[in-house]
Design a protein around this motif. Sequence first.
Motif, PDB file in Angstrom:
ATOM      1  N   GLU A   1      -6.699   3.691  -2.319  1.00  0.00           N
ATOM      2  CA  GLU A   1      -6.099   3.373  -1.235  1.00  0.00           C
ATOM      3  C   GLU A   1      -6.994   2.922   0.072  1.00  0.00           C
ATOM      4  O   GLU A   1      -8.061   3.667   0.345  1.00  0.00           O
ATOM      5  CB  GLU A   1      -5.298   4.809  -0.596  1.00  0.00           C
ATOM      6  CG  GLU A   1      -4.490   4.558   0.512  1.00  0.00           C
ATOM      7  CD  GLU A   1      -3.628   5.785   0.906  1.00  0.00           C
ATOM      8  OE1 GLU A   1      -2.746   5.616   1.659  1.00  0.00           O
ATOM      9  OE2 GLU A   1      -4.518   6.944   0.716  1.00  0.00           O
ATOM     10  N   THR A   2      -6.579   1.819   0.773  1.00  0.00           N
ATOM     11  CA  THR A   2      -7.326   1.525   1.986  1.00  0.00           C
ATOM     12  C   THR A   2      -6.364   1.508   3.137  1.00  0.00           C
ATOM     13  O   THR A   2      -4.961   2.106   2.966  1.00  0.00           O
ATOM     14  CB  THR A   2      -7.623   0.090   1.861  1.00  0.00           C
ATOM     15  OG1 THR A   2      -6.599  -0.853   2.050  1.00  0.00           O
ATOM     16  CG2 THR A   2      -8.691  -0.218   0.823  1.00  0.00           C
ATOM     17  N   ASP A   3      -6.500   1.423   4.176  1.00  0.00           N
ATOM     18  CA  ASP A   3      -5.765   1.255   5.505  1.00  0.00           C
ATOM     19  C   ASP A   3      -4.557   0.415   5.248  1.00  0.00           C
ATOM     20  O   ASP A   3      -3.383   0.719   5.906  1.00  0.00           O
ATOM     21  CB  ASP A   3      -6.566   1.151   6.607  1.00  0.00           C
ATOM     22  CG  ASP A   3      -7.569   2.130   7.131  1.00  0.00           C
ATOM     23  OD1 ASP A   3      -7.190   3.353   6.716  1.00  0.00           O
ATOM     24  OD2 ASP A   3      -8.477   1.908   7.817  1.00  0.00           O
ATOM     25  N   LYS A   4      -4.891  -0.621   4.555  1.00  0.00           N
ATOM     26  CA  LYS A   4      -3.727  -1.832   4.522  1.00  0.00           C
ATOM     27  C   LYS A   4      -2.970  -1.826   3.115  1.00  0.00           C
ATOM     28  O   LYS A   4      -2.042  -2.401   3.186  1.00  0.00           O
ATOM     29  CB  LYS A   4      -4.121  -3.153   4.755  1.00  0.00           C
ATOM     30  CG  LYS A   4      -5.023  -3.416   6.058  1.00  0.00           C
ATOM     31  CD  LYS A   4      -5.601  -4.581   6.538  1.00  0.00           C
ATOM     32  CE  LYS A   4      -6.269  -4.655   7.869  1.00  0.00           C
ATOM     33  NZ  LYS A   4      -6.825  -5.912   8.079  1.00  0.00           N
ATOM     34  N   GLU A   5      -3.555  -1.134   2.135  1.00  0.00           N
ATOM     35  CA  GLU A   5      -3.153  -1.499   0.616  1.00  0.00           C
ATOM     36  C   GLU A   5      -3.274  -0.364  -0.181  1.00  0.00           C
ATOM     37  O   GLU A   5      -4.235   0.201  -0.218  1.00  0.00           O
ATOM     38  CB  GLU A   5      -3.311  -2.806   0.319  1.00  0.00           C
ATOM     39  CG  GLU A   5      -4.882  -3.045  -0.034  1.00  0.00           C
ATOM     40  CD  GLU A   5      -5.218  -4.404  -0.387  1.00  0.00           C
ATOM     41  OE1 GLU A   5      -4.484  -5.274  -0.289  1.00  0.00           O
ATOM     42  OE2 GLU A   5      -6.413  -4.733  -0.464  1.00  0.00           O
TER      43      GLU A   5
ATOM     44  N   ASN B   1       4.968   4.477   2.027  1.00  0.00           N
ATOM     45  CA  ASN B   1       4.527   3.521   2.976  1.00  0.00           C
ATOM     46  C   ASN B   1       4.121   2.336   2.167  1.00  0.00           C
ATOM     47  O   ASN B   1       3.622   1.247   2.945  1.00  0.00           O
ATOM     48  CB  ASN B   1       3.504   4.408   3.955  1.00  0.00           C
ATOM     49  CG  ASN B   1       2.205   4.414   3.063  1.00  0.00           C
ATOM     50  OD1 ASN B   1       2.383   4.836   1.670  1.00  0.00           O
ATOM     51  ND2 ASN B   1       1.119   4.770   3.604  1.00  0.00           N
ATOM     52  N   VAL B   2       4.027   2.429   0.963  1.00  0.00           N
ATOM     53  CA  VAL B   2       3.627   1.294   0.205  1.00  0.00           C
ATOM     54  C   VAL B   2       5.045   0.321   0.076  1.00  0.00           C
ATOM     55  O   VAL B   2       5.950   0.681  -0.270  1.00  0.00           O
ATOM     56  CB  VAL B   2       3.213   1.569  -1.082  1.00  0.00           C
ATOM     57  CG1 VAL B   2       3.032   0.382  -1.949  1.00  0.00           C
ATOM     58  CG2 VAL B   2       1.703   2.141  -0.909  1.00  0.00           C
ATOM     59  N   LYS B   3       4.837  -1.219   0.244  1.00  0.00           N
ATOM     60  CA  LYS B   3       5.883  -2.059   0.127  1.00  0.00           C
ATOM     61  C   LYS B   3       5.990  -2.480  -1.240  1.00  0.00           C
ATOM     62  O   LYS B   3       4.664  -2.859  -1.785  1.00  0.00           O
ATOM     63  CB  LYS B   3       5.633  -3.250   1.253  1.00  0.00           C
ATOM     64  CG  LYS B   3       5.602  -2.754   2.625  1.00  0.00           C
ATOM     65  CD  LYS B   3       5.407  -3.887   3.401  1.00  0.00           C
ATOM     66  CE  LYS B   3       5.263  -3.375   5.094  1.00  0.00           C
ATOM     67  NZ  LYS B   3       4.788  -4.349   5.860  1.00  0.00           N
ATOM     68  N   GLY B   4       7.061  -2.734  -1.712  1.00  0.00           N
ATOM     69  CA  GLY B   4       7.261  -3.374  -3.237  1.00  0.00           C
ATOM     70  C   GLY B   4       7.339  -4.907  -3.233  1.00  0.00           C
ATOM     71  O   GLY B   4       7.397  -5.372  -4.170  1.00  0.00           O
TER      72      GLY B   4
ATOM     73  N   LYS C   1      -2.667  -5.471  -5.858  1.00  0.00           N
ATOM     74  CA  LYS C   1      -3.009  -5.072  -4.393  1.00  0.00           C
ATOM     75  C   LYS C   1      -1.402  -5.011  -4.004  1.00  0.00           C
ATOM     76  O   LYS C   1      -0.471  -5.831  -4.080  1.00  0.00           O
ATOM     77  CB  LYS C   1      -3.636  -6.048  -3.689  1.00  0.00           C
ATOM     78  CG  LYS C   1      -5.104  -6.256  -4.278  1.00  0.00           C
ATOM     79  CD  LYS C   1      -6.138  -6.682  -3.471  1.00  0.00           C
ATOM     80  CE  LYS C   1      -7.294  -6.829  -3.840  1.00  0.00           C
ATOM     81  NZ  LYS C   1      -8.203  -7.624  -3.027  1.00  0.00           N
ATOM     82  N   LEU C   2      -0.997  -3.719  -3.516  1.00  0.00           N
ATOM     83  CA  LEU C   2       0.180  -3.653  -2.978  1.00  0.00           C
ATOM     84  C   LEU C   2       0.200  -3.418  -1.342  1.00  0.00           C
ATOM     85  O   LEU C   2      -0.328  -2.292  -1.126  1.00  0.00           O
ATOM     86  CB  LEU C   2       1.061  -2.444  -3.624  1.00  0.00           C
ATOM     87  CG  LEU C   2       1.411  -2.635  -4.991  1.00  0.00           C
ATOM     88  CD1 LEU C   2       0.131  -2.037  -5.972  1.00  0.00           C
ATOM     89  CD2 LEU C   2       2.581  -1.857  -5.367  1.00  0.00           C
ATOM     90  N   PRO C   3       0.874  -4.120  -0.575  1.00  0.00           N
ATOM     91  CA  PRO C   3       0.509  -3.787   0.956  1.00  0.00           C
ATOM     92  C   PRO C   3       1.150  -2.593   1.425  1.00  0.00           C
ATOM     93  O   PRO C   3       2.380  -2.340   0.793  1.00  0.00           O
ATOM     94  CB  PRO C   3       1.138  -5.072   1.486  1.00  0.00           C
ATOM     95  CG  PRO C   3       2.042  -5.688   0.376  1.00  0.00           C
ATOM     96  CD  PRO C   3       1.590  -5.431  -0.795  1.00  0.00           C
ATOM     97  N   LYS C   4       0.880  -2.095   2.554  1.00  0.00           N
ATOM     98  CA  LYS C   4       1.482  -0.937   3.174  1.00  0.00           C
ATOM     99  C   LYS C   4       2.266  -1.578   4.069  1.00  0.00           C
ATOM    100  O   LYS C   4       2.146  -2.587   4.880  1.00  0.00           O
ATOM    101  CB  LYS C   4       0.370  -0.022   3.537  1.00  0.00           C
ATOM    102  CG  LYS C   4      -0.193   0.880   2.731  1.00  0.00           C
ATOM    103  CD  LYS C   4      -1.131   1.862   3.425  1.00  0.00           C
ATOM    104  CE  LYS C   4      -1.741   2.892   2.519  1.00  0.00           C
ATOM    105  NZ  LYS C   4      -2.702   3.512   3.025  1.00  0.00           N
TER     106      LYS C   4
END
Length: 111
Positions: free
Chosen positions: A26-30, A90-93, A108-111
Amino acid sequence: NINNFFENFIRNDNICPNLVPLDVHETDKELIVNAELPGLNKDQINVDIRDNTLIISGETKKDEKFKEGNALVQERCYGSFTRGILLPSNVKGDNITAKFENGLLKLKLPK
């Protein structure tokens, strides 16, 4: 909650439950998911998101030349597989990026 993330793995009860070893970062963005799928090509792999669950599925087939005779050692798994991961809220599909190279699926799944 990411702390409960690893408690929410969903595994199929197939012959080879560890056919799809995963690393999740996990990162801040994804959220980054790396899945090892040795011996497969991208046409044998499906990636889907249903009910906030990332699902990786597919099928491995035994090489025709090894169907005759008796197996002395068989550590590789064959057949259909499914591996699911319940995603943090908080992860977008949508807008998933996927890359498959040398038996490694990188998602990679963006938040």
